[in-house]
Design a protein around this motif. Structure first.
Motif, mmCIF file in Angstrom:
data_model
loop_
_atom_site.group_PDB
_atom_site.id
_atom_site.type_symbol
_atom_site.label_atom_id
_atom_site.label_comp_id
_atom_site.label_asym_id
_atom_site.label_seq_id
_atom_site.Cartn_x
_atom_site.Cartn_y
_atom_site.Cartn_z
ATOM 1 N N SER A 84 -15.585 50.303 12.688
ATOM 2 C CA SER A 84 -14.602 50.685 11.544
ATOM 3 C C SER A 84 -14.761 51.721 10.707
ATOM 4 N N ALA A 85 -16.347 51.570 10.256
ATOM 5 C CA ALA A 85 -17.233 52.611 9.746
ATOM 6 C C ALA A 85 -16.717 53.883 10.537
ATOM 7 N N ALA A 86 -16.764 54.033 11.705
ATOM 8 C CA ALA A 86 -16.216 55.070 12.632
ATOM 9 C C ALA A 86 -15.017 55.292 12.429
ATOM 10 N N VAL A 87 -14.006 54.882 12.283
ATOM 11 C CA VAL A 87 -12.433 54.795 11.649
ATOM 12 C C VAL A 87 -12.903 55.153 10.195
ATOM 13 N N VAL A 88 -13.778 54.708 9.221
ATOM 14 C CA VAL A 88 -13.589 55.471 7.622
ATOM 15 C C VAL A 88 -14.002 57.146 7.863
ATOM 16 N N ARG A 89 -14.448 57.581 9.268
ATOM 17 C CA ARG A 89 -15.576 58.279 8.951
ATOM 18 C C ARG A 89 -14.730 59.106 9.306
ATOM 19 N N ARG A 90 -13.668 58.855 10.460
ATOM 20 C CA ARG A 90 -12.841 59.981 11.269
ATOM 21 C C ARG A 90 -12.035 60.154 10.047
ATOM 22 N N ILE A 138 -2.722 60.992 8.871
ATOM 23 C CA ILE A 138 -3.070 60.526 9.227
ATOM 24 C C ILE A 138 -3.905 59.769 9.507
ATOM 25 N N GLY A 139 -5.806 60.660 8.429
ATOM 26 C CA GLY A 139 -6.616 59.340 8.043
ATOM 27 C C GLY A 139 -6.088 58.727 7.356
ATOM 28 N N LEU A 140 -5.121 58.682 6.638
ATOM 29 C CA LEU A 140 -5.156 57.995 5.235
ATOM 30 C C LEU A 140 -4.841 56.292 5.448
ATOM 31 N N THR A 141 -3.228 56.805 6.392
ATOM 32 C CA THR A 141 -2.812 55.897 7.303
ATOM 33 C C THR A 141 -3.648 54.601 8.269
ATOM 34 N N SER A 142 -4.890 55.565 8.981
ATOM 35 C CA SER A 142 -5.766 54.933 10.046
ATOM 36 C C SER A 142 -6.423 54.002 8.782
ATOM 37 N N VAL A 143 -6.141 54.424 7.728
ATOM 38 C CA VAL A 143 -7.530 53.053 7.281
ATOM 39 C C VAL A 143 -6.684 52.031 6.779
ATOM 40 N N TRP A 144 -5.637 52.331 6.035
ATOM 41 C CA TRP A 144 -4.015 51.630 5.446
ATOM 42 C C TRP A 144 -4.033 50.108 6.985
ATOM 43 N N ILE A 145 -4.075 50.702 8.292
ATOM 44 C CA ILE A 145 -3.914 49.811 9.043
ATOM 45 C C ILE A 145 -4.734 48.625 9.060
ATOM 46 N N LEU A 146 -6.318 49.481 9.400
ATOM 47 C CA LEU A 146 -7.577 49.347 9.883
ATOM 48 C C LEU A 146 -7.391 47.313 9.353
ATOM 49 N N PRO A 147 -6.911 46.792 9.076
ATOM 50 C CA PRO A 147 -7.357 45.629 8.517
ATOM 51 C C PRO A 147 -6.698 44.424 10.051
ATOM 52 N N VAL A 148 -5.608 45.584 10.786
ATOM 53 C CA VAL A 148 -4.982 44.858 11.380
ATOM 54 C C VAL A 148 -4.750 44.753 12.897
#
Length: 364
Positions: A84-90, A138-148
């Protein structure tokens, strides 16, 4: 797409080709805007889904496909927190690049003007429109869907539905008027609620391919499923667009003077009808690449090149267009417009091909 991913037999060439096609199409449609001689379907219109409006959802579909693949792989290797941290960094990296490429809204011409603007004025004016475009979305949406992103298909579908419903409610309340008054770009700051639709559909396409690889079945056996769900999604998107009365068929402009409402397929507002239809269309196009690339073993070199450096191509294509387009008037004849469009495309391709040959790849 890395070899050795869980459940996969080597690279997924269909995704590589699909992504390369999407970059190539983006270079084309972004260049020809404002050139009268090209057909309207190849341009953005914001009041219906044109061919040009299907390209950005393709990016989100491809991101979602690769997102679930890499996230599951990282969870297996380093755990959910590290993945999850890698997703947020990206995502933060994409937002920073977006800041450099798109800039903020407005400007100040003196220190006194900046003082009068103040922190509140800065926040109210600097982030209204320009920053929230493709890379940032893309960055914001990646974080938005991170929970699922690692959840079951049912949870992801529910998440899409809740997001679409929330977007409709907020649009009815204030967002639709705001989006058209500003006007926002690519759905604005609430776009993540509906850009999640093509991105999550991409995660499900990955599941279908991975399941067939794990069972040692042909990837082509996923095509009937893709086509069926593509039809369902496109029909659902059209049905949403027709809530207030039958909408024109997709890719067909509305009657002159038609009002824009909650249900209109619009990339500007990021409407649920547009995103649902576009996600289905992305699935249809991807299914074609599965047949051509994964089953028939065919690939297009231009698409391969653009896929290897999609981020670099995205950043460079607007710079090249800025150098070429000043000498392409909007009323140019077709032969001249086609010549400069081809010249623009050739330059972008040549730059990315040079990077490919030199083994230079820009990735986050």
């Amino acid at each position: 797409m890395a070899d050795g991913s869980p459940g996969l037999r080597g690279r997924i060439v269909s995704l590589d080709q699909f992504r390369g096609y999407t970059v190539a199409a983006m270079v084309f449609v972004n260049f020809i805007g404002g050139i009268a001689v090209f057909p309207a379907i190849f341009k953005h219109h914001r009041t219906y889904c044109s061919y040009a409006d299907t390209i950005m959802p393709h990016f989100f579909f491809a991101v979602g496909f690769a997102y679930r693949l890499t996230y599951l792989r990282r969870v297996a290797a380093i755990g959910r927190r590290g993945a999850s941290a890698a997703v947020v960094r990206r995502a933060l990296g994409l937002i920073v690049i977006g800041f450099v490429v798109y800039h903020l809204d407005g400007e100040v011409r003196s220190w006194e003007e900046l003082r009068e603007l103040g922190p509140g004025g800065f926040l109210a004016t600097a982030f209204r429109r320009d920053l929230c475009q493709t890379l940032v979305q893309i960055g914001l949406t990646s974080v938005w869907i991170l929970p699922v992103v690692a959840a079951s298909a049912g949870a992801r579908v529910a998440y899409m539905a809740v997001g679409a419903g929330l977007h409709l409610a907020l649009s009815w309340w204030f967002w639709l008027d705001f989006a058209w008054e500003v006007p926002v770009i690519d759905g604005g700051w609430l776009g993540i609620l509906t850009w999640a639709i093509p991105m999550l559909v991409g995660t499900m396409a990955y599941d279908a391919i991975a399941a067939r690889d794990a069972a040692d079945r042909s990837r082509g056996s996923a095509v009937p499923t893709f086509l069926a769900w593509s039809a369902v999604l496109m029909a659902a998107g059209y049905a949403l667009a027709s809530v207030g009365g039958w909408a024109p068929p997709p890719f067909t402009p509305p009657a002159e003077g038609s009002a824009v409402d909650l249900w209109t397929m619009s990339q500007r507002s990021g409407s649920a009808s547009y995103q649902t239809f576009a996600a289905g269309f992305s699935l249809l196009v991807y299914a074609l690449f599965v047949v051509v690339s994964d089953v028939a073993g065919l690939s297009v070199g231009v698409f391969r090149t653009f896929d290897t450096n999609a981020l670099a191509a995205y950043v460079l294509h607007s710079m090249v267009a800025g150098a070429v387009k000043p000498y392409l008037p909007g009323d140019a004849p077709f032969w001249y417009a086609a010549l400069l469009t081809s010249f623009d495309f050739l330059i972008v391709w040549a730059l990315i091909r040079r990077l490919e040959k030199d083994g230079v790849f820009f990735k986050l």
